[in-house]
Write a protein that holds these residues in place. Sequence first.
Motif, PDB file in Angstrom:
ATOM      1  N   LYS A 197      16.648  45.285  76.530  1.00 49.88           N
ATOM      2  CA  LYS A 197      15.805  44.734  75.462  1.00 49.88           C
ATOM      3  C   LYS A 197      16.448  45.032  74.107  1.00 49.88           C
ATOM      4  CE  LYS A 197      11.154  45.361  77.340  1.00 49.88           C
ATOM      5  NZ  LYS A 197      10.098  46.362  77.478  1.00 49.88           N
ATOM      6  N   LYS A 246      18.554  36.509  76.243  1.00 52.56           N
ATOM      7  CA  LYS A 246      17.321  35.708  76.315  1.00 52.56           C
ATOM      8  C   LYS A 246      17.323  34.778  77.523  1.00 52.56           C
ATOM      9  CE  LYS A 246      16.391  35.478  71.343  1.00 52.56           C
ATOM     10  NZ  LYS A 246      16.507  34.595  70.151  1.00 52.56           N
ATOM     11  N   THR A 247      18.510  34.375  77.953  1.00 48.15           N
ATOM     12  CA  THR A 247      18.609  33.398  79.035  1.00 48.15           C
ATOM     13  C   THR A 247      18.138  33.982  80.373  1.00 48.15           C
ATOM     14  OG1 THR A 247      20.455  32.423  77.844  1.00 48.15           O
ATOM     15  CG2 THR A 247      20.170  31.721  80.115  1.00 48.15           C
ATOM     16  N   ARG A 305      15.533  35.451  80.862  1.00 48.69           N
ATOM     17  CA  ARG A 305      14.102  35.170  80.979  1.00 48.69           C
ATOM     18  C   ARG A 305      13.838  33.731  81.421  1.00 48.69           C
ATOM     19  NH1 ARG A 305      10.992  35.775  76.615  1.00 48.69           N
ATOM     20  NH2 ARG A 305      12.626  35.784  75.077  1.00 48.69           N
ATOM     21  N   ALA A 306      14.858  32.861  81.353  1.00 50.52           N
ATOM     22  CA  ALA A 306      14.704  31.476  81.820  1.00 50.52           C
ATOM     23  C   ALA A 306      14.872  31.374  83.333  1.00 50.52           C
ATOM     24  CB  ALA A 306      15.719  30.573  81.128  1.00 50.52           C
ATOM     25  N   GLU A 343      13.332  32.509  85.852  1.00 51.88           N
ATOM     26  CA  GLU A 343      12.117  32.251  86.607  1.00 51.88           C
ATOM     27  C   GLU A 343      11.862  30.738  86.699  1.00 51.88           C
ATOM     28  OE1 GLU A 343       8.766  34.190  84.889  1.00 51.88           O
ATOM     29  OE2 GLU A 343       7.508  33.852  86.662  1.00 51.88           O
ATOM     30  N   GLY A 344      12.079  30.017  85.596  1.00 50.45           N
ATOM     31  CA  GLY A 344      11.907  28.570  85.576  1.00 50.45           C
ATOM     32  C   GLY A 344      12.903  27.846  86.469  1.00 50.45           C
ATOM     33  N   TYR A 345      14.007  28.520  86.794  1.00 50.41           N
ATOM     34  CA  TYR A 345      15.010  27.974  87.714  1.00 50.41           C
ATOM     35  C   TYR A 345      14.734  28.429  89.151  1.00 50.41           C
ATOM     36  CZ  TYR A 345      18.053  26.221  83.989  1.00 50.41           C
ATOM     37  OH  TYR A 345      18.569  25.504  82.942  1.00 50.41           O
ATOM     38  N   TYR A 389      12.561  25.341  73.569  1.00 49.91           N
ATOM     39  CA  TYR A 389      13.119  25.952  74.783  1.00 49.91           C
ATOM     40  C   TYR A 389      14.441  26.639  74.453  1.00 49.91           C
ATOM     41  CZ  TYR A 389      14.434  26.555  79.688  1.00 49.91           C
ATOM     42  OH  TYR A 389      14.801  27.100  80.886  1.00 49.91           O
ATOM     43  N   GLU A 432      14.029  29.837  72.557  1.00 52.70           N
ATOM     44  CA  GLU A 432      13.513  30.938  73.377  1.00 52.70           C
ATOM     45  C   GLU A 432      14.549  31.460  74.374  1.00 52.70           C
ATOM     46  OE1 GLU A 432       9.667  30.204  74.901  1.00 52.70           O
ATOM     47  OE2 GLU A 432       9.522  32.168  75.882  1.00 52.70           O
ATOM     48  N   TYR A 433      15.334  30.559  74.964  1.00 52.96           N
ATOM     49  CA  TYR A 433      16.202  30.970  76.074  1.00 52.96           C
ATOM     50  C   TYR A 433      17.697  30.803  75.811  1.00 52.96           C
ATOM     51  CZ  TYR A 433      11.769  30.749  78.631  1.00 52.96           C
ATOM     52  OH  TYR A 433      10.483  30.939  79.053  1.00 52.96           O
ATOM     53  N   ARG A 439      15.638  19.211  86.105  1.00 50.51           N
ATOM     54  CA  ARG A 439      14.598  19.680  87.037  1.00 50.51           C
ATOM     55  C   ARG A 439      13.686  20.715  86.360  1.00 50.51           C
ATOM     56  NH1 ARG A 439      15.013  24.116  90.423  1.00 50.51           N
ATOM     57  NH2 ARG A 439      17.111  24.608  89.708  1.00 50.51           N
ATOM     58  N   VAL A 440      14.321  21.617  85.603  1.00 50.46           N
ATOM     59  CA  VAL A 440      13.573  22.678  84.937  1.00 50.46           C
ATOM     60  C   VAL A 440      12.807  22.111  83.743  1.00 50.46           C
ATOM     61  CG1 VAL A 440      13.823  24.884  83.727  1.00 50.46           C
ATOM     62  CG2 VAL A 440      15.262  24.371  85.716  1.00 50.46           C
ATOM     63  N   LYS A 464       9.701  20.221  84.982  1.00 45.27           N
ATOM     64  CA  LYS A 464       8.648  21.146  85.397  1.00 45.27           C
ATOM     65  C   LYS A 464       7.977  21.787  84.174  1.00 45.27           C
ATOM     66  CE  LYS A 464       9.648  24.978  87.635  1.00 45.27           C
ATOM     67  NZ  LYS A 464      10.292  25.839  88.656  1.00 45.27           N
TER      68      LYS A 464
END
Lengths: 131, 111, 99
Positions: A62, A76-77, A79-80, A82-84, B55, B58-59, B66-67, B70
């Motif tokens: 962190k 930060k990536t 944390r993405a 989960e979406g994948y 997005y 944030e990331y 696909r992501v 969703k």
Amino acid sequence: MSDMDDMDDGSGIIKKFMFLNRKAPHGTVYALEGLEVVLITAAFDQDVSLVFTDDGVYQLMKGIDTKGIEVKDFSKTYRALEGYDIEKLYVDRTSLDARGLTEDDLIVDVTVLADDEMANLMAEQDVVISF
Amino acid sequence: MPMVNIAGKEVEVDEEGYLVDLSQWNEDIAKYMAVEEKVELTDAHWEVVNFLREYYAEYQIAPAVRVLTKAIGKKLGPEKGNNKYLYELFPYGPAKQACKIAGLPKPTGCI
Amino acid sequence: MLHIVNKSASERSSLESCLRLATQGSAVLLIEDAVYAATTGNAAAAKIQAAAAGLKIYALGPDLAARGMAGRVLDGVNVVDYGGFVDLVAEHSNCQSWL
């Protein structure tokens, strides 16, 4: 990002893939390259585990601020992921302890494993890819 | 790399027309990119473009289609979270076109 | 002599060799992945603190921040910015990079 969504090799076989991250984030390009490979692999709908061990646990710290060294903050990536649909993230207690860290210091939720649990997880993989 | 003049400002783009420095992005640049892509920007397009920018902030990546699909479904409703809707807005691919308009880097991971 | 170390002490032996061979009063600057050694709870922390008795230990602030380590620096370690890095090089007549 890719327009080839839901890509499939057609075989329908799901293998257990482990991506093993053992390097600190910015001193070498391994951590960032490994992360990109994981994001691409996510399109193939395999059983993916992501392991952070040795200096690799530092990737998940962190409070990273990369402005001073003028590189992208890819922490930060993580944390993405989960979406994948990459939800199996592991670190080992030994590596955390050797660095004075706990899971509260990490930017994502992980499962902390003892050495024997990590050893078994590695042994049961079909493919291990190391960064 | 090529420079283009957008609304009186010199802006650097790569050989495929993507914005090089995303901190330079503004609505004029989005409109310019949309003309390049032959996309007529409506509120529905802006919704996706703004979503992509959020997005990315944030990331630090542009999502795979696909992501994106969703995530849009989750945020804006299932009637928008599908390929048909997104491809109607961006016929040559939401990845390629919406990212370009949003000023995000060229999508990586396209093999 | 200014010694500069840039490799993680948990991956390479360069920091250990540097601390073994640096003479009394020398300066050691930790940059890039070497900065982890100068953080609390790290396995190398005791070595750094023992070395700080006879050496001046510095760590590069931007590299600490980029690793989420800015708030974890060991007592006795001096944090410098890029300007401080330049000053250290200028102040010392010679310099060794432990690659």
